[in-house]
Scaffold this motif. Sequence first.
Motif, short mmCIF file in Angstrom:
data_model
loop_
_atom_site.label_atom_id
_atom_site.label_comp_id
_atom_site.label_asym_id
_atom_site.label_seq_id
_atom_site.Cartn_x
_atom_site.Cartn_y
_atom_site.Cartn_z
N UNK A 1 -8.83 8.57 9.97
CA UNK A 1 -9.48 8.65 11.28
C UNK A 1 -9.49 10.06 11.85
N UNK A 2 -8.59 10.91 11.33
CA UNK A 2 -8.54 12.29 11.82
C UNK A 2 -9.32 13.25 10.93
N UNK A 3 -10.08 12.68 10.00
CA UNK A 3 -10.86 13.51 9.10
C UNK A 3 -10.06 14.14 7.99
N UNK A 4 -8.81 13.71 7.80
CA UNK A 4 -7.97 14.25 6.76
C UNK A 4 -8.11 13.43 5.48
N UNK A 5 -7.86 14.10 4.34
CA UNK A 5 -7.95 13.42 3.06
C UNK A 5 -6.90 12.31 2.98
N UNK A 6 -7.30 11.17 2.43
CA UNK A 6 -6.41 10.00 2.35
C UNK A 6 -6.46 9.43 0.94
N UNK A 7 -5.28 9.22 0.34
CA UNK A 7 -5.19 8.59 -0.97
C UNK A 7 -4.07 7.55 -0.96
N UNK B 1 2.57 17.01 0.83
CA UNK B 1 3.33 17.46 -0.33
C UNK B 1 2.45 18.25 -1.28
N UNK B 2 1.15 18.23 -1.04
CA UNK B 2 0.16 18.95 -1.84
C UNK B 2 0.31 18.67 -3.32
N UNK B 3 0.68 19.67 -4.07
CA UNK B 3 0.67 19.54 -5.52
C UNK B 3 1.57 18.41 -5.99
N UNK B 4 2.77 18.28 -5.39
CA UNK B 4 3.70 17.25 -5.82
C UNK B 4 3.13 15.86 -5.69
N UNK B 5 2.47 15.58 -4.55
CA UNK B 5 1.90 14.26 -4.33
C UNK B 5 0.73 14.01 -5.27
N UNK C 1 0.85 -1.19 0.00
CA UNK C 1 0.00 0.00 0.00
C UNK C 1 0.89 1.24 0.00
N UNK C 2 0.82 2.03 -1.07
CA UNK C 2 1.56 3.29 -1.14
C UNK C 2 0.64 4.41 -0.71
N UNK C 3 0.87 4.92 0.50
CA UNK C 3 0.06 6.00 1.05
C UNK C 3 0.70 7.32 0.67
N UNK C 4 -0.03 8.16 -0.05
CA UNK C 4 0.51 9.43 -0.52
C UNK C 4 0.57 10.42 0.62
N UNK C 5 1.68 11.14 0.66
CA UNK C 5 1.85 12.19 1.66
C UNK C 5 1.23 13.47 1.12
N UNK C 6 0.00 13.70 1.47
CA UNK C 6 -0.72 14.83 0.90
C UNK C 6 -0.23 16.16 1.45
#
Length: 1022
Positions: A792-798, A757-761, A750-755
Amino acid sequence: MDFVLDPAKLVPLAIILFHHLNSLVQYEAASTWGYNTDHHALMEFKNGVASTGDHLATVLSSWNDKIHFCDWQGITCNQNSRRHQQRVTALSLPSQRLTGSLSPYLGNLSYLQELNLGNNFLQGEIPQELGKLSLLRILNVTDNHFGGQIPSNISNCKALTHLDLGNNELQGEIPMEITKLSKLKTLHLLVNNLTGPIPQSIGNLSSLTTLTMGRNTLSGSLPAGIGMIPQLQFLQIAENQLHGVIPPSIYNLSSLTFIALATNKLQGSLPPDIGQLLPNLSTLYLGDNQITGSIPASITNLSSLANLDLAYNNFTGPVPTDLGRLSNLVWFNLEGNQLGFRDKYGLDFITSLSNCTSLETLDIYNNNFESQLPISVANLSTRLSMLILAGNKIHGHIHEGITNLVSLTVLRLENNDLQGPLPITIGRLENLQLLSASSNKLSGQIPSSIGNLTQLIDLRLADNLLQGGIPSTLGNCKILQLFDLSENMLNGTIPPQVIGIPSLEIFFGVSGNSITGSLPAEVGKLQHLREIDLSENRISGEIPGALGDCQSLEYLHMQGNIFQGVIPISLNNLKAIQYLDLSRNKLSGRIPEYLGKLHFLAYLNLSSNNLEGLVPQSGVFEIASAISIQGNTNLCGGAGFLRLPACPNEISINKRSKRSKWVIVLVVCVSSGVTLLSCLGVIFYCRKRSTERLPSPTVASLLVESYMTISYKELFDATDGFSVANIVGEGSYGTVYKGILGNRGTMIAVKVLNLQQQQGAAISFLRECEALRHIRHRNLIKILTTCSSIDLNGQEFQALIYEFMSNGSLEEWLHPDITRLQDRKVLQIIDRLNISIDVATALDYLHHQCQAPIVHCDLKPSNILLDDDMTAHVSDFGLAKILLSNVQEATETIGVKGSIGYVPPEYGMGSGVSIKGDVYSYGILLLEIFTGKRPTDNMFTGGFTLHSMAEKAYPDQLLEIIDPQLLTQGEKPSNSRMQECLASVIGISLSCTKESPGERMEIKYVARNMQAIREGFLKGMD
């Protein structure tokens, strides 16, 4: 009285006259035939050779029909009174810059006794027809480019006394038939590509006086038969792969004057009575073997000995103290042994060496000598050029008398326990080029007389207790290239005369001292310097703008000082800079935008200053692991992973702008959702249309049925809450976890993107989706599905979900963590070939078999994953670029795209990405696979790269750079087969890493050639 002819006698007389005339006719015919034969053979030789430039016209200008061939340049004939009866006895044209190949018609020169074509540029094979020359005594073709094997029928030349085939490109084994040349006195085979064992019947060459076979790849043991050659005087078989014990019979050859068996794997010990057995010996080179035991005391009986080299063996015990008996000694090298351990008198032999008035080199580097440096070192020969005592535990002071050694060019004392000051009279050593005394306990001031060392190229006094200032007189050392006074107790300022020496090009270092004052503007004269280290001092003032003139600078360390003011705009000229550390100073102002446009900059540390304003977002500022800016409280903006507050102009909004903002956010979210769904739809559609059957049960088959049902919770449970223990990899835009999905126990990655990084990710995520939806190949990583949700913290996850590769990455195999991989086997040569072919095949698919060419842009070992069967899969398409159909290069320029060390040079110059860029990265990867060395290894500095290392070693010295694990495997293949295989592989890698993209081999041909290399290697194992 009239003469009357008796008819009865007429008939016999006629018969005699007939036979006599017939003999004359046959003789004349034979002579004419011999003339024509020799003339024809010489003309065929002339037609086969050429010469560089116009030289041939001069060399062979006499070779024409107007002049008898016996008068041609380089030709000698036998001394017969009749010109048409003369035959060629010698053809001698050495050092004439001849090119071309040898004509087989030379075998028709049946009277030839000497053939000397040495030191030319001839190539091809040595003709088998030379075996017809039964009268040949001298055959010399040294220093050419002949290939192929040594003709076995050369043994038919029974009269041969000198056979010189050295310095060519001959291959194969030494033919056993060559040992039938009983009259042979000289046999030169050195510097070729010969393999296999030395014939055991070598002892049959009973007339031999000189035998040279050095710098080949000969293997096996040293034949005892060499000791059966009674007249042997010169024996050189260095730089091969011989092993086993040196046959005792060799020490019985009392006629030997020269022995060179260095750089093999020979074992055993020297006989105690060597001094009596070899009374005429003048040279003994046994370095770089595995010889053990002590140095025999009887060695001092070798009164003719001039060169003694026992370096890099396993000698122990004391060094004989009466070496002074070797009055002719010139070269004495014992480095890299275990001599002198726990012997407080271990250096007493130096006192005896004062009798060796011809001594020029004394080298005991890297042993275990623990005694005090004797005062008698000052009494050594005034002809001494190199004194190397480094790498021991020698203590005491450097006696001032050492400056009596006025011929010294190299003085190395580093890594000992020496104390006290440098001799005040050090300036007397006016010929000194290298002075190294780093890592001792030297104290006091650096003598000003050091400025008299005007021939000095390399000065190393780091890691001592030196005090006072840097002598300005060092500015007189006008050819200095390396200057290192780091880690001392120096104070005062940096003299402008010193930092302005234009010849400095390797290193200037004064870190870890107490230097004050400003950095002189003369630093701008260092236009060829590659590294400056001024760190951890008290240097103040502004960074001089002249520093930007150091356009070759790659590493700049200025941290831990008191530099003030702004970062000057002139640093924009540091186009080659890779490492820049300005941390822990008092710099102010904004971070210049140009720092993000320095293409090769891979590390930037600006932390703990007073910088303010907007942080740039391009180049090095896009990579979290490449920058550090903490401790600057007034910075704002920048990449998301920095977690800085927004800049004021970004947060000054009213209610209308807030509404606009939320509208924009909504549009972006909807657009992203549509793009993601499109990506997944195409993946699902391609997967359903694929004819490749997926193994069952797998996560792929599970997710095809319900690919949109994967949730954050399922991934959370599969990875034990994204536990640190399950991390298998980290990159710029995300972290990869291993996990077990559901009740089926299916392994996934599972590759969890570090959001943050915003635009880069986000761009990386979309590029990877876009690239992977177009492709499907056994050597490419398979994306199974994606997850876009809320954590779980309500943050965007991809996240991207892949098949799990049980054998990890190629990086882990090439550069294993010993503490974690103790039970993992190393990669065999066939494994490396298979992996290399898998990667080449994948690139061929991406470049030539997709609807539009795809450039991976980040090929490196960490992006090559290995499954259960060690099949390689290319992964991480976050930087991939899809080109327009039938276009080989992207039109836009993007700077450095990929990882340092693997990026092709044209990217750093602003060229667009291309499939030839991937080929370059593959070539570097191929070199890393077979040498075990990263392109970013610390050894690669100053223009010395992985590519140049391989180029220098190719093809003769490849075993010196190959991964040592390949040479220590229990089931390693024969040296000849391995050498041939490695030469072919490295040759391909060098072709792939040509500086010009147009000169690089196409990947489809790379794949085919690599497959042919593997087939040839496996066939040789049958």
